[in-house]
Enzyme design. Sequence first.
Site, PDB file in Angstrom:
ATOM      1  N   LYS A  28     -10.337   5.554   4.645  1.00  0.00           N
ATOM      2  CA  LYS A  28     -11.618   5.039   5.138  1.00  0.00           C
ATOM      3  C   LYS A  28     -12.793   5.485   4.281  1.00  0.00           C
ATOM      4  CE  LYS A  28     -14.771   3.193   7.276  1.00  0.00           C
ATOM      5  NZ  LYS A  28     -15.326   3.125   5.919  1.00  0.00           N
TER       6      LYS A  28
ATOM      7  N   CYS B   2       0.827  -1.223   0.000  1.00  0.00           N
ATOM      8  CA  CYS B   2       0.000   0.000   0.000  1.00  0.00           C
ATOM      9  C   CYS B   2       0.853   1.261   0.000  1.00  0.00           C
ATOM     10  CB  CYS B   2      -0.937  -0.006   1.200  1.00  0.00           C
ATOM     11  SG  CYS B   2      -1.960  -1.481   1.256  1.00  0.00           S
TER      12      CYS B   2
ATOM     13  N   CYS C 141     -12.925  -0.258   8.681  1.00  0.00           N
ATOM     14  CA  CYS C 141     -12.044  -0.702   7.594  1.00  0.00           C
ATOM     15  C   CYS C 141     -12.105   0.236   6.396  1.00  0.00           C
ATOM     16  CB  CYS C 141     -12.475  -2.080   7.091  1.00  0.00           C
ATOM     17  SG  CYS C 141     -12.561  -3.342   8.356  1.00  0.00           S
ATOM     18  N   SER C 142     -10.961   0.415   5.727  1.00  0.00           N
ATOM     19  CA  SER C 142     -10.986   1.038   4.410  1.00  0.00           C
ATOM     20  C   SER C 142     -11.655   0.037   3.468  1.00  0.00           C
ATOM     21  CB  SER C 142      -9.572   1.355   3.946  1.00  0.00           C
ATOM     22  OG  SER C 142      -8.799   0.171   3.913  1.00  0.00           O
TER      23      SER C 142
ATOM     24  N   HIS D 141      -9.592   3.215  -0.852  1.00  0.00           N
ATOM     25  CA  HIS D 141      -8.199   2.783  -0.764  1.00  0.00           C
ATOM     26  C   HIS D 141      -7.841   1.840  -1.916  1.00  0.00           C
ATOM     27  CE1 HIS D 141      -4.381   1.701   0.796  1.00  0.00           C
ATOM     28  NE2 HIS D 141      -4.732   0.785   1.672  1.00  0.00           N
TER      29      HIS D 141
END
Length: 384
Positions: free
Chosen positions: A327, A83, A204-205, A331
């Site tokens: 978020k 990421c 969570c994203s 993402h």
Amino acid sequence: MRDVFIIGTGMTPFGELWDRSLRDLYVEAALAAIDDAAVDRLDSMYVGCMTSGLFVGQEHIGALMADYLGRTPIPATRVESACASGGIAVRQAYLEIASGASEVVLAGGVEKMNDGADVTSALAAASDQEYEAYQGITFPGLYALIARAHMHRYGTTREQLARVAVKNHRHGALNPKAQFQFEITIDQVLNSTQVADPLRLLDCSPVTDGAAAVILASAEVAGKLKGHPAVKITASAQASDTFALHNRQDLTHLGAVQRAGELAFIQAGRTIDDIDVVELHDCFTIAELCAMEALGIAEPGKAAALVETGETTLGGRLPINTSGGLKAKGHPVGASGVAQIVELTTQLRGTAGKRQVEGARLALAQNMGGTGASCTVHILEGAA
Ligand code: COA
């Protein structure tokens, strides 16, 4: 080393983009950035992408994107660091100009996650296959371990985690390119589906398609352009940490984030107190708190309390994730580090509209891979 400036930015909407392919996304963001910069020249280009091979079966995407952008024969290089791929793509472009090797370089990031792949397994390729993924733990599971450790060590509560998501959704509601443009409440977070205890769906994203791009240039090129106020990259730092979580001395401490932050502050000749607006890597709510503590925005164990004061919400002393963060903005893993730079450049140009931080002049972006094994920190400075 020479000074480096951001002269153009571009970004696709983030979300489930069923009508666009991987190459469509990259080219759309890159063309927008080229258009924004209003320069013809491009000496070289980077493609930050985590795992196009697993998501859509496509590798060799440096050359692919150069071809579809109509820019062959310039050098085109794919950068992969989970990421943090996007942040490192920006850093490579920065280094190429700072070294004097190039004058104008494109740094883009892209990910197409919604094309039918087993997303959780593909993402798990960025964790330790032998010691983590093979044992069945996923990324939400790894961050859940970090969250549990933080709760145990510092007394951080479930509600405090939820407040990070509530803040970032509040910001995302103001971002027309965000995947989730709506606000949420603490109760909604606490009652959302359990993903990996103690993390719930709204911690969570999401799974996202999208791309972002920036054009970097030398002072000589940037000085000739009239379009935008110059935004200078005053620091570009990178660090690494133990790969698997079980090798960390302290599960709640992000060593690479701390190290990259320290290097960036030295390079820029600034401290955290000088910064006006921040984009942090909030892949899960707990990640934002740990990153705040590693960068010195809050003392260890005190980030959650700072979020509660509202100081990190728009209108507060140090707004964090005005874009909506990972978020709410979404993402697309390889693109997120570049999208952070797009948001901060927009802030420093004073064109962020409803989410503008008044008088923002100094900005910091922190982007990390995996559970923090790789990390970049960039500091940007707008015109006085
Ligand atoms: N936040 C808010 N809403 C979300 C969401 C999220 N993270 N993920 C999904 N949703 C919404 C969807 O839009 C959908 O809403 P709808 O019913 O109104 O259309 C609903 O929740 C169900 O979506 P679905 O796609 O079935 O969710 P899922 O259970 O397959 O996936 C997660 C949810 C949390 C597992 C997934 O988003 C995920 O894996 N996130 C983490 C990604 C990650 O690890 N990234 C790398 C970080 S290091």
